[in-house]
Design a protein around this motif. Structure first.
Motif, short mmCIF file in Angstrom:
data_model
loop_
_atom_site.label_atom_id
_atom_site.label_comp_id
_atom_site.label_asym_id
_atom_site.label_seq_id
_atom_site.Cartn_x
_atom_site.Cartn_y
_atom_site.Cartn_z
N ASP A 1 0.83 -1.20 0.00
CA ASP A 1 0.00 0.00 0.00
C ASP A 1 0.87 1.26 0.00
O ASP A 1 0.54 2.26 -0.67
CB ASP A 1 -0.92 0.02 1.23
CG ASP A 1 -1.99 -1.07 1.14
OD1 ASP A 1 -2.12 -1.70 0.07
OD2 ASP A 1 -2.69 -1.29 2.16
N LYS A 2 1.98 1.20 0.74
CA LYS A 2 2.86 2.37 0.80
C LYS A 2 3.50 2.64 -0.57
O LYS A 2 3.58 3.81 -1.02
CB LYS A 2 3.95 2.13 1.85
CG LYS A 2 4.79 3.34 2.14
CD LYS A 2 5.76 3.05 3.29
CE LYS A 2 6.60 4.29 3.62
NZ LYS A 2 7.53 4.01 4.75
N GLU A 3 3.97 1.56 -1.23
CA GLU A 3 4.56 1.75 -2.55
C GLU A 3 3.54 2.21 -3.59
O GLU A 3 3.83 3.06 -4.44
CB GLU A 3 5.21 0.44 -3.00
CG GLU A 3 6.42 0.05 -2.15
CD GLU A 3 6.98 -1.31 -2.54
OE1 GLU A 3 6.38 -1.94 -3.45
OE2 GLU A 3 7.99 -1.74 -1.95
N ILE A 4 2.32 1.63 -3.50
CA ILE A 4 1.27 2.05 -4.42
C ILE A 4 0.91 3.51 -4.19
O ILE A 4 0.73 4.29 -5.15
CB ILE A 4 0.03 1.15 -4.26
CG1 ILE A 4 0.36 -0.27 -4.76
CG2 ILE A 4 -1.17 1.71 -5.01
CD1 ILE A 4 -0.74 -1.28 -4.45
N SER A 5 0.82 3.94 -2.94
CA SER A 5 0.49 5.33 -2.63
C SER A 5 1.57 6.27 -3.14
O SER A 5 1.28 7.35 -3.68
CB SER A 5 0.33 5.50 -1.12
OG SER A 5 -0.75 4.73 -0.65
N ARG A 6 2.84 5.86 -2.99
CA ARG A 6 3.93 6.70 -3.48
C ARG A 6 3.88 6.83 -5.01
O ARG A 6 4.09 7.92 -5.56
CB ARG A 6 5.27 6.09 -3.04
CG ARG A 6 6.45 7.00 -3.33
CD ARG A 6 7.77 6.35 -2.93
NE ARG A 6 7.81 6.11 -1.49
CZ ARG A 6 7.87 4.89 -0.95
NH1 ARG A 6 7.87 3.82 -1.76
NH2 ARG A 6 7.91 4.73 0.34
N GLU A 7 3.58 5.72 -5.70
CA GLU A 7 3.46 5.76 -7.17
C GLU A 7 2.28 6.62 -7.61
O GLU A 7 2.36 7.39 -8.58
CB GLU A 7 3.33 4.34 -7.70
CG GLU A 7 3.32 4.24 -9.22
CD GLU A 7 4.67 4.56 -9.84
OE1 GLU A 7 4.71 4.71 -11.08
OE2 GLU A 7 5.67 4.67 -9.10
N MET A 8 1.17 6.50 -6.84
CA MET A 8 -0.02 7.31 -7.17
C MET A 8 0.28 8.80 -7.01
O MET A 8 -0.13 9.63 -7.84
CB MET A 8 -1.17 6.88 -6.27
CG MET A 8 -2.46 7.68 -6.47
SD MET A 8 -3.19 7.44 -8.13
CE MET A 8 -3.94 5.83 -7.91
N GLU A 9 0.99 9.19 -5.96
CA GLU A 9 1.34 10.59 -5.75
C GLU A 9 2.22 11.11 -6.88
O GLU A 9 2.08 12.26 -7.34
CB GLU A 9 2.04 10.75 -4.41
CG GLU A 9 1.13 10.53 -3.21
CD GLU A 9 1.89 10.53 -1.89
OE1 GLU A 9 3.13 10.71 -1.95
OE2 GLU A 9 1.27 10.35 -0.84
#
Length: 468
Positions: free
Chosen positions: A46-54
């Motif tokens: 979730d953290k990596e996905i959130s960073r990619e989304m940002e």
């Protein structure tokens, strides 16, 4: 169906109990590991996905939908481990690495997380399904952006750890069962030997003894304790047989005299001769002697059965010694004996005063009885260098040969030269029993030595621990 004896032993049952507890604890531990590890995998994803989304939203804010679309194309063609999908406000695909969004019922929502199954085809053409996580948001102009990640490898790693732990737990259980069987066999063999000894003793074989293996473990301690107990039982049984013979020997004469005197008194009373009152007085005296013997035996048995002195109380030993000195000084004067006392005050002891007085009375009685007229007797009370409290009575009578000293403290043992004196051979035996009951001992030694043509004398020391 009855289980084999080995499986019914207490050690094996305890092994099963501890294995069950271990299995329950291991299951709880593995469950915690799985939940914690799986949760950590999802949090990382979730953290990596959130960073990619940002990062993608930043590109969208700088260049709009065209810039975002260009970024998605570049990143889809690259080696980034993400799944992309850009859609129009009404949900139609614009670009990305997947064809449709796994998010159902998105509607007017601003963002939404989802867990889904990613279906792929491997090199052999087989269909492979893998777990994945994704995050979908609605952009400022209404477009819909989805970013996901494959978490199959991480979860596969977690499952490998869990399977390894399960295998280790199963191995421990198998080894535990094997160890339980081995321990049960050893315990059964050790306890079986003890049971054989107990059965032999129950059958009357007092010579049977348990084998001491020399390992100094609890089984050796139990075997040594059992052997000591059997030694004591054998000695007591031997003492009981000896006591029976001694009682029969020592009471035969007074009982025979008692019966003869009563019979003579009866005959004389029928013929109107003799003095019946004198005969009755003598019979009463003989009866008192018999009762005294039995009371001494009863007192010794009571002390040995209790193992310790009953009803102990704290008191000053000097008070007891002074009372005994005052009482026996008058008795010794009747035989023209010199009586002296050296008493150290302030020696507190925790003891049964009645039994202590009886023991000192027996020692003093013997000293006065066997010391000839004109002899000397000394009563002392002092503290030894070890801290123990010592009562001692020293006389200059005939004494006791060193070879006979261990025997005279046994019940019904009387030396040949004492047979002419009244008594049953229980005096020093009672003293020894009282000393043992108080955690002390009795010591016999030569007295003051030859004096004025008299014997070497005897010194009897009654030693007990001080009050704690």
């Amino acid at each position: 169906m009855r289980l084999p004896r080995l499986l019914r032993t207490t050690p094996f049952r305890l092994t099963l109990l501890f294995l069950a507890l271990f299995a329950a604890a291991a299951a709880a531990f593995l469950g915690y590991i799985y939940i914690a590890t799986a949760g950590e995998v999802n949090r990382r994803a979730d953290k990596e996905i959130s960073r990619e989304m940002e990062s993608l939203q930043a590109a969208y804010r700088l260049g709009g939908a065209d810039a975002l679309n260009q970024t998605l194309v570049e990143r889809s063609l690259g080696e980034r481990p993400f799944l992309y999908l850009l859609m129009t406000p009404d949900g139609k695909r614009l670009s990305g690495s997947i064809e449709e969004s796994p998010v159902a019922d998105f509607g007017d929502a601003k963002d939404k997380w989802t867990t889904f199954t990613l279906t792929e085809t491997d090199l052999d053409g087989a269909e492979v399904k893998r777990p994945a996580r994704g995050y979908q948001v609605r952009l400022d102009q209404g477009e819909i952006l989805f970013v996901g990640a494959d978490v199959g490898e991480s979860e596969s790693y977690v499952m490998k750890i869990v399977r390894a732990l399960w295998g280790a737990g199963a191995l421990v259980i198998v080894l535990g069962l094997a160890g339980g069987v081995l321990i049960s066999r050893n315990v059964s063999a050790s306890m079986g030997g003890l049971a054989e000894v107990v059965n032999a003793v129950r059958s009357g074989d007092l010579k049977a003894r348990a084998r001491v293996r020399g390992t100094r473990d609890e089984y050796d301690e139990l075997a040594e304790g059992l052997n000591d107990m059997l030694d004591r039982i054998e000695r007591l049984m031997g003492g009981l047989r000896h006591a029976g013979d001694a009682i029969a020997h020592d009471l035969r004469s007074p009982l025979t005299r008692l019966r003869a005197r009563v019979e003579v008194a009866l005959i004389e009373a029928e013929n109107g001769k003799g003095d019946p009152m004198k005969a009755l007085e003598q019979a009463l005296e003989d009866t008192d002697g018999v009762l005294k013997t039995f009371n001494a035996v009863l007192a010794i048995a009571r002390l040995q059965a209790a193992g310790s002195a009953p009803d102990p109380q704290l008191f000053d030993a000097a008070d007891l010694a002074s009372d005994m000195a005052e009482l026996y000084e008058a008795v010794s004067e009747e035989k023209d004996q010199t009586f002296e006392a050296e008493i150290t005050p302030g020696l507190a002891i925790n003891a049964n005063r009645e039994f202590m007085a009886q023991a000192l009375a027996n020692i003093l009685d013997n000293a006065i009885k066997y010391t000839p007229e004109g002899g000397a007797i000394m009563l002392r009370l002092r503290r030894r260098s070890s801290g123990d409290v010592e009562f001692s009575v020293t006389d200059n009578g005939p004494g006791v040969p060193e070879s006979d000293r261990p025997r005279v403290v046994e019940r019904f043992v009387r030396l040949e030269r004492s047979r002419s004196q009244p008594g049953a051979g229980l005096g020093l035996s009672l003293v020894s029993a009282v000393a043992a009951a108080h955690g002390g001992r009795i010591e016999l030694a030569e007295g003051a030595g030859e004096y004025d043509g008299r014997g070497p004398g005897l010194r009897v020391a009654f030693v007990i621990p001080p009050a704690s």
